[in-house]
Scaffold this motif. Sequence first.
Motif, short mmCIF file in Angstrom:
data_model
loop_
_atom_site.label_atom_id
_atom_site.label_comp_id
_atom_site.label_asym_id
_atom_site.label_seq_id
_atom_site.Cartn_x
_atom_site.Cartn_y
_atom_site.Cartn_z
N SER A 258 -5.27 6.78 0.28
CA SER A 258 -6.07 5.67 0.81
C SER A 258 -7.55 5.84 0.57
O SER A 258 -8.33 4.92 0.80
CB SER A 258 -5.80 5.52 2.31
OG SER A 258 -6.10 6.74 2.99
N ASN A 259 -7.98 7.01 0.10
CA ASN A 259 -9.39 7.25 -0.19
C ASN A 259 -9.80 6.72 -1.57
O ASN A 259 -11.00 6.69 -1.88
CB ASN A 259 -9.70 8.74 -0.12
CG ASN A 259 -8.82 9.57 -1.04
OD1 ASN A 259 -7.61 9.40 -1.04
ND2 ASN A 259 -9.41 10.47 -1.82
N TYR A 260 -8.85 6.27 -2.37
CA TYR A 260 -9.17 5.75 -3.70
C TYR A 260 -9.48 4.25 -3.63
O TYR A 260 -9.06 3.55 -2.70
CB TYR A 260 -8.01 6.00 -4.66
CG TYR A 260 -7.82 7.47 -4.99
CD1 TYR A 260 -8.58 8.07 -5.98
CD2 TYR A 260 -6.89 8.23 -4.30
CE1 TYR A 260 -8.42 9.42 -6.27
CE2 TYR A 260 -6.72 9.59 -4.59
CZ TYR A 260 -7.49 10.18 -5.57
OH TYR A 260 -7.33 11.51 -5.86
N ASP A 261 -10.22 3.78 -4.63
CA ASP A 261 -10.64 2.38 -4.66
C ASP A 261 -9.44 1.44 -4.77
O ASP A 261 -8.46 1.75 -5.45
CB ASP A 261 -11.58 2.12 -5.83
CG ASP A 261 -12.93 2.82 -5.66
OD1 ASP A 261 -13.28 3.12 -4.51
OD2 ASP A 261 -13.60 3.06 -6.69
N ARG A 262 -9.56 0.28 -4.11
CA ARG A 262 -8.52 -0.75 -4.20
C ARG A 262 -8.79 -1.62 -5.42
O ARG A 262 -9.91 -2.03 -5.68
CB ARG A 262 -8.53 -1.63 -2.95
CG ARG A 262 -7.44 -2.68 -2.92
CD ARG A 262 -7.56 -3.57 -1.71
NE ARG A 262 -8.83 -4.30 -1.75
CZ ARG A 262 -9.18 -5.24 -0.87
NH1 ARG A 262 -8.37 -5.55 0.12
NH2 ARG A 262 -10.34 -5.85 -0.97
N VAL A 263 -7.73 -1.87 -6.20
CA VAL A 263 -7.88 -2.70 -7.40
C VAL A 263 -7.29 -4.10 -7.20
O VAL A 263 -7.73 -5.06 -7.84
CB VAL A 263 -7.23 -2.03 -8.62
CG1 VAL A 263 -7.97 -0.75 -8.98
CG2 VAL A 263 -5.76 -1.70 -8.37
N LYS A 264 -6.30 -4.22 -6.31
CA LYS A 264 -5.73 -5.52 -5.98
C LYS A 264 -4.79 -5.36 -4.80
O LYS A 264 -4.56 -4.23 -4.32
CB LYS A 264 -5.00 -6.13 -7.17
CG LYS A 264 -3.83 -5.31 -7.70
CD LYS A 264 -3.21 -6.01 -8.91
CE LYS A 264 -2.11 -5.16 -9.53
NZ LYS A 264 -1.49 -5.82 -10.71
N THR A 265 -4.21 -6.47 -4.34
CA THR A 265 -3.28 -6.44 -3.22
C THR A 265 -2.00 -7.19 -3.59
O THR A 265 -2.07 -8.27 -4.18
CB THR A 265 -3.91 -7.09 -1.97
OG1 THR A 265 -5.11 -6.38 -1.63
CG2 THR A 265 -2.95 -7.04 -0.79
N LEU A 266 -0.86 -6.62 -3.25
CA LEU A 266 0.44 -7.25 -3.49
C LEU A 266 0.93 -7.92 -2.21
O LEU A 266 0.95 -7.30 -1.15
CB LEU A 266 1.47 -6.21 -3.96
CG LEU A 266 1.12 -5.43 -5.23
CD1 LEU A 266 2.19 -4.38 -5.53
CD2 LEU A 266 0.95 -6.36 -6.42
N ALA A 267 1.32 -9.17 -2.31
CA ALA A 267 1.76 -9.92 -1.14
C ALA A 267 3.13 -9.43 -0.66
O ALA A 267 3.91 -8.87 -1.44
CB ALA A 267 1.83 -11.41 -1.47
N LYS A 268 3.40 -9.66 0.62
CA LYS A 268 4.71 -9.31 1.18
C LYS A 268 5.80 -10.05 0.40
O LYS A 268 5.68 -11.23 0.10
CB LYS A 268 4.77 -9.70 2.66
CG LYS A 268 6.09 -9.34 3.32
CD LYS A 268 6.10 -9.74 4.79
CE LYS A 268 7.44 -9.39 5.44
NZ LYS A 268 7.49 -9.77 6.87
N GLY A 269 6.87 -9.31 0.07
CA GLY A 269 7.97 -9.89 -0.69
C GLY A 269 7.85 -9.71 -2.19
O GLY A 269 8.79 -10.05 -2.93
N THR A 270 6.72 -9.16 -2.66
CA THR A 270 6.54 -8.93 -4.10
C THR A 270 7.50 -7.86 -4.59
O THR A 270 7.63 -6.80 -3.99
CB THR A 270 5.10 -8.51 -4.41
OG1 THR A 270 4.20 -9.51 -3.96
CG2 THR A 270 4.91 -8.28 -5.90
#
Length: 374
Positions: A258-270
């Motif tokens: 969790s200390n690494y940078d976020r690149v995108k988010t996956l929606a629930k159900g993906t």
Amino acid sequence: MNYPCTKKIALRRLLTLTAALVLLSSLLAGCFGIGKDPDPTEDTGNLPNLVDESTTPSSDAASATTDPEIPENTAIVKEQVNVRSTPSNTAPILTQLDAGVQSEVLMLKTVHGIEWAYLTQGWVPCEALDMSHVTLTSNSTDTPASTDPTADTPTETTKATEPDNSGSQTSTSGKSYGVVTTEELNIRSEASIDGTKVGSYSYGTRLTFTETSNGWGKTNKGWVSLKYVYMDGDNGSNGCTGVVTAAAGLNVRTGPGSNYDRVKTLAKGTKVTVKERIKINGTYWGYASGGWICMDYVDVDGETNNNNTTTTTGNGTVTGNGLNIRSGAGTDYDTVGSLKKGDRVTIQETQTVDGVKWGRISQGWICLTYVKMD
């Protein structure tokens, strides 16, 4: 003395000359259109209809923009993947291909049960490609591996074994990333087991490589064997598919934590395809969709728990002489070392493959049929 006749003749000549000049002037005006105003109602029906074709394309030009059909033997990248110099997960990385890239398939080959496609850029596992337009068949002549984990000739085993550098040399440059998968990984002064040891990395360390050469990777501290590193995008030994369960979405990060940078988010159900799962500080992280996700928020297909492994660790004793250590859980994976009868081992996790139970130790995976647990 008056000459009336002479004056009349002179006057007549003057009038005649003036009339001639007026007539000549009229003729010249008619020839050159002097003084003629244009008629705004002039018929232009015979003039060509000039159209700026750069802004008003014809219907034929518009139809030419339709996407062409995908050519035969063209593969489409399903998600970001590493391109290798040879059909092996430990081979040097030449480049990366993003999702949606199309490339011609020149050859297919099956190595250790994994089918590879040779593209114009290099070797890519077929699992990462949409092969629906490919009609080639594999030309592999590989012989299936033995089902007896003790049948192969034992190889040298050390805490952090490095590969032999004999044979052809392949070197590539450009950044690539990986995670250490052995308890301790030696750092060498050069890309060789003969290089001076200058340090070591511990399990789970995130590495950035600036160059790879014949199974070795160069970091800012020196060279390490890629046999003990999971390279981002490779098909590992503990992959899976599943569905995101996080209600607010699941972050995809540049590294396993969790200390690494976020690149995108996956929606629930993906739906996700996880290429490898690695346990970092007690939590499993998986490489999927171009980055790392926390497996606590993924419902894995066909598994009774999130990781298809038993996380309970334990100690045991090897009961078979020359027990192979493999790079993955199964006899299809490369042999990276061996253990002799009586050796003590610490099992970090277990996995069942085709009804056979395998255990992961610091150097790799061993068949637990030949291990007596305490």
